[in-house]
Design an enzyme around this catalytic site. Structure first.
Site, PDB file in Angstrom:
ATOM      1  N   PRO A   2      36.176  47.987  44.069  1.00 19.71           N
ATOM      2  CA  PRO A   2      36.313  46.714  43.358  1.00 19.71           C
ATOM      3  C   PRO A   2      35.609  46.776  42.010  1.00 19.71           C
ATOM      4  CG  PRO A   2      34.693  46.532  45.112  1.00 19.71           C
ATOM      5  CD  PRO A   2      35.353  47.869  45.264  1.00 19.71           C
ATOM      6  N   GLU A   3      36.191  46.103  41.031  1.00 21.44           N
ATOM      7  CA  GLU A   3      35.609  46.058  39.697  1.00 21.44           C
ATOM      8  C   GLU A   3      35.096  44.643  39.431  1.00 21.44           C
ATOM      9  OE1 GLU A   3      38.100  48.082  36.776  1.00 21.44           O
ATOM     10  OE2 GLU A   3      39.088  49.192  38.382  1.00 21.44           O
ATOM     11  N   HIS A  96      36.408  44.942  62.219  1.00 21.52           N
ATOM     12  CA  HIS A  96      35.403  45.771  61.567  1.00 21.52           C
ATOM     13  C   HIS A  96      34.196  44.942  61.122  1.00 21.52           C
ATOM     14  CE1 HIS A  96      38.285  49.035  61.693  1.00 21.52           C
ATOM     15  NE2 HIS A  96      39.179  48.266  61.093  1.00 21.52           N
ATOM     16  N   ARG A 117      35.771  50.893  56.336  1.00 24.11           N
ATOM     17  CA  ARG A 117      35.425  52.306  56.114  1.00 24.11           C
ATOM     18  C   ARG A 117      33.921  52.562  56.128  1.00 24.11           C
ATOM     19  NH1 ARG A 117      39.833  53.260  51.202  1.00 24.11           N
ATOM     20  NH2 ARG A 117      41.675  52.766  52.453  1.00 24.11           N
TER      21      ARG A 117
END
Length: 286
Positions: A2-3, A96, A117
Site C-alpha cells: 500500500p502507498e 486470517h 500473508r
C-alpha cells in the site's frame, strides 16, 4: 505494498471509529503479527490494555495510533495484505484474524488486524519529541504534509546522482510514493523512469512533485487503489482508483495521450510502465 493514499484512507477511518476510545482487552492470535514488538504478544497486550487512543497519524506509508499521555504509539505495518478493520463485537472471526482490540465503551465495535500473508503487524514504540515513533524517525515527510520542504527536496534530488524513479521511491527523500504512483506521476510529467535526477531543473522537479500530489489526491478521493481486495478501508471496502490508472498495469494498451502502445520493463524486482513516445529514454553518453 500500500502507498500513501491507501494508508491515509485507513487512517481517516480509524480517526472516525477509534480515536478517543480506551482499550479494555487485547488478544494476539498469531506471534508474527507482533514480531516487531520486542516484548512479544503477552507484553503487547498487557501494555496496550487500559490505554486511550489519540488521533491516528501517518507519515508516508506508515500509520500509528498515539496513546494519550504515555509517549508511546502503536505502529501499524500493513505489509502486503494487512488490514485494520472496525467490526461489530461478536462478528465472526476473519480467516486470517491476527489481533483483536476491544474497548471499554458501548459503541459495539472492535478493532481487528487481519493479515493473510503475515508480513505486517502491530508494535509499541517510544515517540520522538515531535510525536513520531522512534523506529520511523528517519522517514522523510510526504508530499501531502504541509511542512514538506520543496526547496530542500529539489536540492537533495539534484545531489542524489540517481535516476528519477529511484529517487521517488527513496523514503529518506520523500515518503509515501511507491511503484504505482511513481509510474503515474512520471507518465503525467512525460519523464522516463531512468532520467538522471541531476538533469532536473527546479521547475521540472516542481512540476513532477505537483503531479505526485495530484495523482495521490485523486486516488484518495476514490478510496485508493485496491488489487485482489487486499487494500481496503476500515469497513472492508475497496478503493477503485485502479480504473483511472494511466500507466501502471497498462502494458500494450494505447497511451491515453498519443495512442502508442504502453510498455512494461523489469525494474528493481518490479515493473515500470511507460509510453515510449511520451516518455523517451535519456540519451546514453557515447
Amino acid at each position: 505494498m500500500p502507498e500513501l493514499p491507501e494508508v491515509e484512507v485507513v487512517r481517516r477511518g480509524l480517526e472516525r471509529w477509534v480515536a478517543g476510545r480506551t482499550v479494555e482487552a487485547v488478544e494476539v492470535l498469531h506471534p508474527r503479527a507482533v514480531r516487531r514488538h520486542p516484548g512479544g504478544g503477552a507484553d503487547f497486550a498487557a501494555r496496550l490494555g487500559g490505554q486511550t487512543i489519540g488521533v491516528p497519524r501517518r507519515r508516508g506509508k506508515y500509520l500509528w495510533l498515539p496513546l494519550e499521555g504515555g509517549g508511546l504509539s502503536v505502529l501499524g505495518h500493513l505489509g502486503m495484505s494487512g488490514q485494520l478493520l472496525v467490526q461489530p463485537e461478536g462478528a465472526p472471526d476473519e480467516k486470517h484474524l491476527r489481533i483483536w482490540v476491544r474497548f471499554d465503551d458501548s459503541a459495539g465495535t472492535e478493532l481487528r488486524f487481519v493479515d493473510q500473508r503475515t508480513f505486517g503487524g502491530l508494535s509499541l514504540h517510544e515517540n520522538t519529541p515531535d510525536g513520531v515513533p522512534d523506529v520511523i524517525a528517519h522517514i522523510a515527510r510526504d508530499p501531502l504534509d504541509p511542512l514538506f520542504d520543496e526547496v530542500a527536496y529539489h536540492l537533495a534530488l539534484r545531489a542524489k546522482r540517481s535516476t528519477v524513479k529511484r529517487a521517488l521511491l527513496d523514503q529518506s527523500l520523500i515518503s509515501g510514493v511507491g511503484n504505482i504512483y511513481a509510474d503515474e506521476a512520471l507518465w503525467r510529467a512525460r519523464l522516463h523512469y531512468e532520467r538522471p535526477t541531476a538533469t532536473l531543473t527546479r521547475p521540472r522537479s516542481a512540476e513532477l512533485l505537483g503531479h505526485v500530489r495530484d495523482v495521490m489526491n485523486e486516488a484518495l478521493a476514490v478510496g485508493g487503489t485496491s488489487f485482489d481486495s487486499l487494500y481496503v478501508n476500515v469497513n472492508g471496502e475497496s478503493g477503485y482508483f485502479d480504473r483511472s490508472l494511466d500507466a501502471y498495469g497498462r502494458e500494450d494498451e494505447p497511451c491515453r495521450r498519443c495512442g502508442t502502445p504502453m510498455r512494461r520493463r523489469p525494474w528493481m524486482n518490479r515493473s515500470s510502465y511507460f509510453c515510449p513516445r511520451c516518455q523517451r529514454p535519456p540519451r546514453v553518453a557515447s
